[in-house]
Each structure stands twice: as structure tokens, then as C-alpha cells.
Design an enzyme around this catalytic site. Sequence first.
Site, mmCIF file in Angstrom:
data_model
loop_
_atom_site.group_PDB
_atom_site.id
_atom_site.type_symbol
_atom_site.label_atom_id
_atom_site.label_comp_id
_atom_site.label_asym_id
_atom_site.label_seq_id
_atom_site.Cartn_x
_atom_site.Cartn_y
_atom_site.Cartn_z
ATOM 1 N N GLU A 36 0.834 -1.215 0.000
ATOM 2 C CA GLU A 36 0.000 0.000 0.000
ATOM 3 C C GLU A 36 0.863 1.258 0.000
ATOM 4 O OE1 GLU A 36 -1.266 -2.883 1.673
ATOM 5 O OE2 GLU A 36 -2.389 -2.834 -0.196
ATOM 6 N N ASP A 48 -7.055 -5.406 -5.174
ATOM 7 C CA ASP A 48 -6.247 -5.717 -3.987
ATOM 8 C C ASP A 48 -6.358 -7.190 -3.588
ATOM 9 O OD1 ASP A 48 -4.539 -5.366 -1.852
ATOM 10 O OD2 ASP A 48 -6.020 -4.453 -0.530
ATOM 11 N N ASP A 54 -4.289 -9.802 -3.242
ATOM 12 C CA ASP A 54 -2.966 -10.395 -3.048
ATOM 13 C C ASP A 54 -3.008 -11.922 -3.158
ATOM 14 O OD1 ASP A 54 -3.237 -7.912 -1.252
ATOM 15 O OD2 ASP A 54 -1.084 -8.249 -1.157
#
Lengths: 271, 544
Positions: free
Chosen positions: B203, B312, B314
Site C-alpha cells: 500500500e 487488492d 494479493d
Amino acid sequence: MRRQSRSGFVLVASIGSLVISAGTATPAVAQENPLTTSVDVWMGRRVYLAQCGRCHGVDGTGGGETGAPDLTTGTFASASTDAGLFDIVRDGIDGTAMMGISPRTPDQTIWQVITYIHSLNLDPGDYELPGSVSDGQEIFRGKGNCSSCHMVGGEGRRLGPDLSMVANRRDPQELETDLLAPDEEVAPRWWTLRVTQHDGTIVEGLRMNEDTFTLSMMDEDENLWHFVKSQVRASDRIKKSSMPSYEGRLSPSELDDVVAYLFSLRKERAS
Amino acid sequence: MKRLPFILAAAASVPLVAAQEPSPTIEATPTFSPVTWERLLNAADEPQNWLMYSGTLDSQRHSGLDLVHAANVADLELKWAYQIPQIERAETTPLVVDGVMFVTEAPSNVVALHAATGRPFWRYDHVLPDDLRLCCGRNNRGVAILGETLFMSTLDAHLVAIDARSGNLLWDREVAEHSSGYSKTSAPLIVKDQVVTGIAGGEYGIRGFLDSYDAETGELRWRTWTVPGPDHPDNATWAGDSWRTGGAPTWITGSYDADLDLVYWGTGNPAPDWNGDDRMGDNLYSDSALALDGDTGELKWHFQFTPHDVHDWDAIQIPILGDVEYEGETRKAMMWANRNGFYYTLDRQTGEFLVGEPFAKQTWAEGLDEDGRPIRFPGLEPSLEGVIVSPTIVGATNWWSPAYSPHTGLFYVNAFDGEQEYFKREQEYVEGEYYSGGAGRRVAPVDNYQSAIRAIDPATGDIRWEFPVAPRSSSGLLSTAGNLVFGGTVGGYFFALDAASGEELWHMNVGGRVHSAPMTYAVDGVQYISIAAGNVLFTFGLGE
């Protein structure tokens, strides 16, 4: 229903929120927020979206994995003044996922973020309401029969949300919607659980807790019940409100009065 | 036996107490012997110990202990509790070596406890600077051990080596500059004489990498960038200079196959998270499984789960290695339930895609093509107005450890069927500043969504059973030879399920939110199961 941005009211709201520290949590740099114009709201919003939105949400209503709190209610669990908010944004809160902002961030930017957060808050100065607070209180207790479910200041019953500070979380338009269309947005706490026991008896109540293994609820006589899921035959959720619609039950002017009364029920921020 | 004189001295002092007490049934003996690489290679052969983050190098998080089993698990009771002094989310998986337990604490501390009683031997408190750059709290997930040395990641992006007998600091190595946005939270992985360790900061627009350090000296052996530089053809998967701030961190522990000499590791989101406009292309090797040479770190193959991710998602999951019967053949497989909502079985020798099926609610892809690449629905990228997509930002699963039982042949994962409104925002990169390019908004309270522990057949991707969890879980899982799967909930439960059927066999209200993964070990023939919940480590065993 989601809160609308009220940026048109911001200038008034911000001046109204100037704060003198009570002396408990005082930033070293300043005790009053020096940056409260609409430009500061705009600047603060940019920083908020970049630095805060991941946890507190793009609209400030919180939620998500971190359990970040709702910032739109005008009251904050860990600060009652702008000086306290400044310290939190600067240093974070130990023991939580709330981290302090980058040490390189200037103080001015933090004040702008605080001004932006206040622009998300309800402020009574933003509204001129047609109804009468005292008439609304009378209807609440009398014709509307609201006290048969809701409590205000310790008076009333327990079968709906305590409304003592409802104006900290609902604006007038939302309050009107709550009265006319109570099923539109029912918080999980106010769903009804319907439990069927092995002997066939059924218990219904307002949903106080539901987890992997247990259910807790309050029935219409305000009795507290607790069930172990594995020991009942079935449990069902009724996601509707137990509150009736006041469409047609109250006249438009009576509705205005009740909204005015409800919107007077607030905890003021420290000043 | 060089410590014999010490033992004799200690024994000489015992009778003073023993004379006043009933005769002890067990003589105290010294504990703890060095953990060699051979012991780590064969960790499954000593199930009384938990020698690394995921239990064994294949990361199955499966214990051979069966003293606690499906027929007696209902008799579990609390044996001891250790109060972590820091108020912060405990995400640790302890290690146990010969009766000594090593527990990491927030922010970057470690304590050694007697594993049968929870009483301390020593503690190490890492001194941290004030200007940390953390996306998600002050957490640490565990240590690695080799010989008599523990290795721990710290939030200021250092790797420290700590003496396992005393807690003394042996060396302290800066892995990256924390003020630029780097941090470290995950347990390292020992590979031969190396400490392999990842980095966080997805981030903050970091450039991700995986490092290997000499366990003895702390010197860097190799660094493999997870965002390739301009000298590599895959750099072309990043528009312009976006690779410099491309993210792809490595913030969870990987796995190792000694026969293939391959290190396996997952990578995180490309940066900025929710705005891909300036990083057009697949953004290799973000959101990928990587296979690296065990001596040099050279990339042998990669498999990207979510090309050009803008949600996002991951690929920060533990790579579970196991043999899977696939279309009549035994394949050396890697099993992976991804944050993007799909479960994958890959061939871990080659990276070949074998199986891919949704294991949780997902609305972003029609499915996967024959190479495992997602076939996206159009128009579901984050926008200025907001767009609702499943999974959520938190994901269909997250870093929460899955488990695999070689007895049932099932893969167990903690799954969440949520939805999220995603927003895109313009954002310029400033070194050390948050760099997300957007944000999310919750659509409805979490109570509206389904969360479950799911058991998946890795040969087909079929879900064999599920155990619903309300409101949801952030817990890792543990499988045991006692035919059990252990897990927890954010509501404060710790529970045991039948590994074959998913039937609930035992649960305990431990109060605190479970954000860690359970582990098990034995001391003096007694099996224990530990779980961190809230700020307390609880350890259970069978009643007397």
C-alpha cells in the site's frame, strides 16, 4: 440509504465547530482548528481518500476487516474535541489498527482532514425544519405510540433502538424514511429471529446476538432468551422491521413534528 | 553432555524442596536441543514439536499427533493461558522445540515459554522507530529457527537473529528502508543454511522482492525482485516507469520442496491497489505463485492468478505442497485457494495449471481458461462512481493459513462470500506515503454474508463439505492425524471439526477475536493445542 455529502453547508458547519480544547488532549501546535474553509474541506478530502479511506471507507462510515469506526456521526469514541482528533490522526491509537499519519505530514494537512471529517458529520445548523419539537414529543409519547417500543432518556420500552441520541446518526430525511419505510434499512440487531424448538414450540425475538453456535434475543415481553443452535430444530431470520410504517397513520405535519423532535435528540460535541 | 556439571548442580538443589513435597513422578530434565536442517527437513517425524510457521516445509499445517482425536476431543480443557502484554491483534503461530515455546508479540517482540505450563524463560523486545509505515496494524506472525537461533521479521523492515536459549540479540540486519514504506511481519522460512524472508508495503508503492540471508552471518545471499527491472522481458508488463512503484510484496511465509530444490512464495497486489490506469499490462509478478531455485533464488516458473489486479487481491496465501491424484496420475501438486475467489491446483514442478474452480462467491470472472487465466466480465473495475464486486477487498480468503490432510486428501480453507463497492481515485506516488488509488465502501453489514470453513477436493476443485461461521472468521486452520480440523472465529470461538465430514465436535468461547492459526505439540506424552485470541495465547489439552 446512504448519507449524501452536504458540502454546500460546509462553511456554516465548520465555523460552528471551532473548538477550544478542554485541556485533556492538547496538540502542541494549536488548540483550535485554524483551517475550516470549504477549500480546506476539499484539501482534506484528498488526503482522507488517500490515507484513511481504506479502513474507514470512502464515505467515512467505517467497517471492513479492521473494524474501523464510523466517522460520520459527529461523536468519536476516542476524542471529544478537535484537539483530541488531531492527536489521534498524528499519533494513532495504541492497541488498535489506527496508525498515525506520516510524520512528514504537516499539521495543516491534519487540520484539513479533521475539517473534512466534520463535513461528513450531521450538524443541526445545516437544517431548518418545519415541525415543532414539543408537538413531536407529544405525538411520540401519545398518538404515535413510539414509546411502546423505543426508549428516550430512560423512558419507554426496549423493543427498538434507543433514540436518546438518534440525531447523531440520522439526518431528517433519513428519520422520515425510517418512519415511512421502516423496512428499507434494518440493522441486523433489529432483525427478528424465529427459533423452533424440538418440541415444536416457537420463540420469536429481536436479534441481540447470532454467532456460529448460539442465538440471543429479546421477545415482545422483553424477556431475554439464549439458545444453542445445535439444541434447536431450526432458526430463521426475518430481516424485516418489527416497526409499522407511519404512512397514513400520521399526517404530514405530524410527521414533520416527530422528525423535528427526533432530530433534537443528540449528544452535543464538546466545546 | 557438556552441560552435565550444571545438571548435577541443579539436581543437588532439588532435595530441599522435594523433602517437603510428595515424590515427583517425573524428574525434571534439561530441555531444548539444536534444530538442524535435517530436523527441519524431517519435521513430520517429530510431531511433538512445531518447528516452523506452517509446521513442515510443505506447509500442510498437518500434525501427525493423534492423542487428541475425534472420539475424545470433547474432553479438551484449558491447560494454561499466556497474557500478551501488548494490546494489539495477536497473529502469531508459536513454535515448539523440545518443550520450549517461542511466541511472537506485537509489535516485534518474542517470548520463550515452558510449553507445558506457559511460564517464561526470557523475552526479547525489539526497539522500533516512531515513523513506521504500516497499512494494517502492528503485527508479527512468528519466528523461524535453525540451530539455536531464532529469526524474526520486525516492523521497521529488519531481520533479527536471537539466541533461542537466552533471548540475546545476535545480529540485526536492515532489509529495507522503513521510511520508504517497507515493513516486515511474517515468519521467515529456513532453506538449508539460509533465512528466506519476504517484505510488506504493497500500500506504499514499494518494489517487492524476496531475500535470502546467511543464517550465521546475516549477509545477503540473494535478492529476487518480484517486479522485474528493465533488463528483463517481463518488465514490459508494466507501462512506463510504473514498475518502480509496482508493489508485489511477499508478506507471508512460503514453502520448500527439497527434492526439486524449489522455494515457493506468493506475491501481493500491484500498486496502487485500485487504480491500474498508470500500470497497464499484466503487472508481473504481482498476485503470483513463484518457484525459485533453492540456492540462487533464480525464478524457475511463475503463475499469475490475477493479471493486472485492481481489487487488492494479493496472492498472499501459503503454498501447500502435496501429492494429488489427477486424471489417473500422481502429480507433485501445489494447492492454493486465492483471495480472488478461485481455488487452484498447479503442478509444482512446472507451474502447469491443472484445476481451477470458485470456492467462494465471485462475480468478476466467467471462469478460467485452459491456462488458468481469468476470463473477466467487463466493467467491474473500480470507478469514480463505485462498482459492486465479489470478493471484497479483504478477499474470498486472505493470509489465513489453510491446511491439508494427507489422510482425507482434503484441502481446508476459511472462505468469505462478501461483496464490496470499489472506488478508484487519482493518486500520485510520494515516497513513504500511502499509495492505494482508491478505497472501498461496505454494501451491507457483515451479518448479511456467508462465511464458512470449506473442504476442497484438490483433484477436482469440488467442495466436499462446509461448516458455516457467523459472522465470519479471520482464523487459520490446523489439521491433525486425530481426524480433526481446528479453527476460530472473530466472534471469539475456538472449535474442532471432523476432518472427513465437517461435523462440529467441540468448541470453546475464548472471548477474543481469533486472528491467528492454531498449532499443536506434545510434552511428556501429553498433546496440546494452542490458539491466540485477542491478546491471550490459550493452550488446551485433554482432561485428567
